[in-house]
Design a protein around this motif. Structure first.
Motif, PDB file in Angstrom:
ATOM      1  N   HIS A 150      52.194  64.550  61.925  1.00 13.87           N
ATOM      2  CA  HIS A 150      51.825  64.589  63.601  1.00 13.87           C
ATOM      3  C   HIS A 150      52.885  64.132  64.634  1.00 13.87           C
ATOM      4  O   HIS A 150      53.454  64.877  65.075  1.00 13.87           O
ATOM      5  CB  HIS A 150      50.560  64.210  63.821  1.00 13.87           C
ATOM      6  CG  HIS A 150      50.054  64.420  65.378  1.00 13.87           C
ATOM      7  ND1 HIS A 150      49.216  65.415  65.632  1.00 13.87           N
ATOM      8  CD2 HIS A 150      50.490  63.964  66.491  1.00 13.87           C
ATOM      9  CE1 HIS A 150      49.268  65.654  67.035  1.00 13.87           C
ATOM     10  NE2 HIS A 150      49.631  64.863  67.528  1.00 13.87           N
ATOM     11  N   HIS A 170      56.173  65.873  66.769  1.00 22.94           N
ATOM     12  CA  HIS A 170      56.536  65.469  68.350  1.00 22.94           C
ATOM     13  C   HIS A 170      58.030  64.948  68.273  1.00 22.94           C
ATOM     14  O   HIS A 170      58.724  65.543  69.237  1.00 22.94           O
ATOM     15  CB  HIS A 170      55.689  64.318  68.963  1.00 22.94           C
ATOM     16  CG  HIS A 170      54.469  64.645  69.382  1.00 22.94           C
ATOM     17  ND1 HIS A 170      54.400  65.767  70.272  1.00 22.94           N
ATOM     18  CD2 HIS A 170      53.100  63.947  68.891  1.00 22.94           C
ATOM     19  CE1 HIS A 170      52.764  65.563  70.305  1.00 22.94           C
ATOM     20  NE2 HIS A 170      52.307  64.777  69.714  1.00 22.94           N
ATOM     21  N   GLU A 228      51.264  69.893  72.189  1.00 20.81           N
ATOM     22  CA  GLU A 228      51.068  69.844  70.817  1.00 20.81           C
ATOM     23  C   GLU A 228      51.475  70.658  69.708  1.00 20.81           C
ATOM     24  O   GLU A 228      50.893  70.775  68.646  1.00 20.81           O
ATOM     25  CB  GLU A 228      49.364  69.735  70.627  1.00 20.81           C
ATOM     26  CG  GLU A 228      49.039  68.114  71.687  1.00 20.81           C
ATOM     27  CD  GLU A 228      49.431  66.882  71.113  1.00 20.81           C
ATOM     28  OE1 GLU A 228      49.655  66.847  69.677  1.00 20.81           O
ATOM     29  OE2 GLU A 228      49.871  65.964  71.890  1.00 20.81           O
ATOM     30  N   SER A 284      53.477  69.240  66.726  1.00 19.79           N
ATOM     31  CA  SER A 284      52.752  68.267  66.167  1.00 19.79           C
ATOM     32  C   SER A 284      51.586  68.816  65.142  1.00 19.79           C
ATOM     33  O   SER A 284      51.496  68.375  64.065  1.00 19.79           O
ATOM     34  CB  SER A 284      52.249  67.249  66.870  1.00 19.79           C
ATOM     35  OG  SER A 284      51.531  67.631  68.099  1.00 19.79           O
TER      36      SER A 284
HETATM   37 ZN   LIG Z   1      50.071  64.476  69.805  1.00 16.62          ZN
END
Ligand SMILES: [Zn+2]
Length: 606
Positions: free
Chosen positions: A393, A397, A420, A423
């Motif tokens: 995740h 990013h 997001e 991610s």
């Molecule tokens: Zn996140």
């Protein structure tokens, strides 16, 4: 001492930026920032002169330079404090930076008011400078709400009063939740503990423990229901009154600000919620399957964070950090070779912090240094499957910021709705790989369980929060609500989304959920739903675009800081976010995952 060597990750290297809080480069950066701010102070009065545009351009450039320095030093202090929460030097540095942040706000406010108040013609002149023009999207986006502006003196009055007004209520809530004691039955004895500790017990594998923790937390909040109700009534009342005051030129709705902040339209928000409504039967089915796995008809509100039930008494093998990186790199590499290279580069450069330490702050995040435009990942890596997912995740990013590293500063920040995208994408990739190679039923159950928990949280819990908040605003316009009315409103929202998949609602949720009390934000819920479905929607386009996908994906990520979400989706995926098709297709792609979960339950006889 434990003789066994504990699995952990490497330590990160921050020395590329500064070696310590006394580093001469750091001191030089603070001095340079100070100098830049002094220059702004001298330029500000010039904004009201015939040379206003020139001055504004100069201030904008100084703002970027000073902002880069402030951000770089802040990131450094934050990184130090994450690894050692007691770090004395970093604490002091942080205090010093707080004063700078305040000074920033004061010094750059005149520029933002200048840009808001200027005519279209003047704005065009302002943007007619190669160093200022990249901020065109931000400037135009900000000006969309300029009809809401009050006079300068009114704005400063509101700003001044809000510190002891709306923000004070938010602070009161934080103080309450920080000091509240819950009585929780642990084993045979009642223990007194803080909300955070009690809340940790909601992740327990033991049914009774979760229920006892939930009851303890709710009893504690119940005793404060008048204070919480007063707070929420005041905060929402404040915002509604501000909407009234700002409606002099055009009616202002309470959803205008949150929607604008997330760079989406009201039409998109309504379409998104409608899609979630259509997906209710599928999400409720997932929730019921989870309850069934525990031998229950429906979950209680205390079960929502329950781990997968244990079906095999085998200790899951610990995954060494290098193994995890290898797995993630290969999964990323299936999309494109450069994604694999990126993961390996993050490790080779020591940009990941994964050690185990007594003074480390819990949690995981991705940050970056503004000067070098290099990302850093923070976490505590202990070798569990969920650590691998967290790493995947955060690497998403990091990749997002990495592909944007050559863009002008004013185009590198994006709204929460798009934050997001990369991610969740990376997480989904790696989860699929883990699932394909997992050797035990327990491992597969764990992965699918986590997926179902996310699915029901985003598609049932988030919409319930949104519905409560919206109905509360509508009712609050007439008068403040009593605590009992807030409980009823919350229970209604839970029932309407969870249906019979939940044994009972969570009437005190309006008091126990911190998100309703963030004074600077409202509707801190729908962006989660948007982000989740949007990134899964992007993920599901992989097959459709084949070889072209990666190129499109990077182009999409690069535009997240300079386009509305609608334009982004239209440009790169050819889909309209204010029409149901894209959302519907994304939700349809999730139904095979619910079926996979159902299949594994059959397999293990649950
Ligand atoms: Zn996140």
């Amino acid at each position: 001492m434990n003789a066994e060597v504990q699995t952990q990750g490497p330590a990160w290297d921050l020395s590329t930026e500064y070696t310590s809080v006394e580093d001469s480069q750091l001191l030089a950066d603070i001095a340079a920032m100070d100098e830049l701010l002094n220059e702004v102070a001298l330029l500000n009065p010039g904004l009201d002169t015939p040379h206003g545009v020139e001055k504004a351009q100069q201030i904008a450039k100084l703002s970027e330079q000073a902002g880069t320095l402030l951000s770089n030093i802040s990131t450094f202090a934050h990184c130090l404090l994450s690894v050692d929460s007691q770090h004395d030097g970093a604490q002091k540095l942080n205090g010093q930076l707080q004063a700078y942040r305040k000074r920033f706000g004061d010094l750059f406010e005149p520029l933002s008011q200048f840009v808001d108040a200027a005519s279209d013609e003047v704005v065009a002149q302002y943007l007619d400078d190669p160093e200022v023009s990249p901020s065109a999207f931000l400037v135009h986006h900000g000006r969309e709400r300029r009809h809401e502006n009050l006079s300068l003196s009114e704005e400063s009055l509101v700003n001044g009063l809000s510190q002891d007004g709306i923000h004070a209520w938010g602070n009161l809530y934080d103080q309450l939740s920080g000091t509240l004691q819950c009585e929780v039955l642990v084993g045979n004895a009642t223990q007194s503990m803080g909300v955070a500790q009690a809340s940790g017990l909601l992740n327990s594998a033991d049914d009774h423990q979760r229920k006892a923790a939930w009851q303890g937390i709710n009893n504690a909040w119940e005793a404060q229901d008048e204070a919480c109700a007063a707070g929420l009534n005041a905060m929402v009342g404040w915002r509604l009154e501000m909407c009234n005051q700002r409606s002099r030129h055009k009616p202002v709705h309470f959803l205008d600000a949150p929607v604008h902040m997330n760079r989406i339209s009201r039409g998109t928000l309504d379409t998104l919620l409608e899609a979630a409504f259509q997906a209710k039967p599928l999400a409720q089915k997932a929730a019921k399957l989870q309850a069934r796995a525990y031998g229950k008809e429906g979950f209680g509100p205390w079960d929502l964070r329950a781990p997968a039930p244990t079906i095999e008494q085998v200790q899951a093998p610990s995954i060494e950090f290098d193994e995890a990186i290898d797995l993630i790199a290969r999964a990323y590499g299936e999309v494109d070779a450069s994604m694999e290279k990126f993961v390996r580069m993050m490790v080779a450069n020591n940009w990941i912090e994964g050690t185990v330490g007594p003074r480390k702050t819990p949690g995981a995040y991705c940050t970056g240094f503004a000067k070098s435009r290099t990302p850093r990942i923070y976490m505590t890596y202990t070798g569990g499957q969920s650590d691998v997912i967290t790493l995947a995740h955060e690497l998403g990013h990091a990749l997002h910021s990495w592909v944007m590293r050559d863009l002008p500063e004013s185009q590198r920040s994006y709204g929460m709705s798009l934050a997001e995208t990369a991610s969740t994408f990376g997480e989904t990739l790696v989860r699929d790989t883990l699932l394909a190679q997992s050797s035990s039923k327990q491992e597969r159950l764990d992965i699918l369980w986590e997926e179902m928990s996310a699915f029901t949280a985003f598609l049932l819990n988030i919409p319930a929060r949104y519905e409560f908040e919206r109905k509360f605003y509508e009712a609050r316009a007439a008068r403040p609500l009593r605590p009992q009315e807030m409980k009823d409103l919350m229970s209604e929202a839970w029932r309407s989304w969870y249906g019979d998949s939940l044994a009972e609602p969570d009437p005190m949720f309006w008091a126990s959920k911190l998100h309703f009390y963030i004074s600077g934000l409202s509707f801190y819920n729908f962006p989660y739903l948007f982000g989740y479905l949007f990134s899964l929607g992007v993920y599901s386009q992989r097959d459709a675009f084949g070889d072209q996908f990666y190129q499109k994906y990077v182009a999409l990520l690069r535009d997240t800081g300079r386009m509305s979400a609608e334009d982004l989706a239209q440009t790169h995926l050819g889909v309209a976010l204010d029409k149901p098709d894209f959302w519907q297709a994304t939700i349809d792609s999730l139904s095979s995952r619910v079926s996979a979960f159902e299949a594994i339950l059959e397999e293990v006889g649950r």
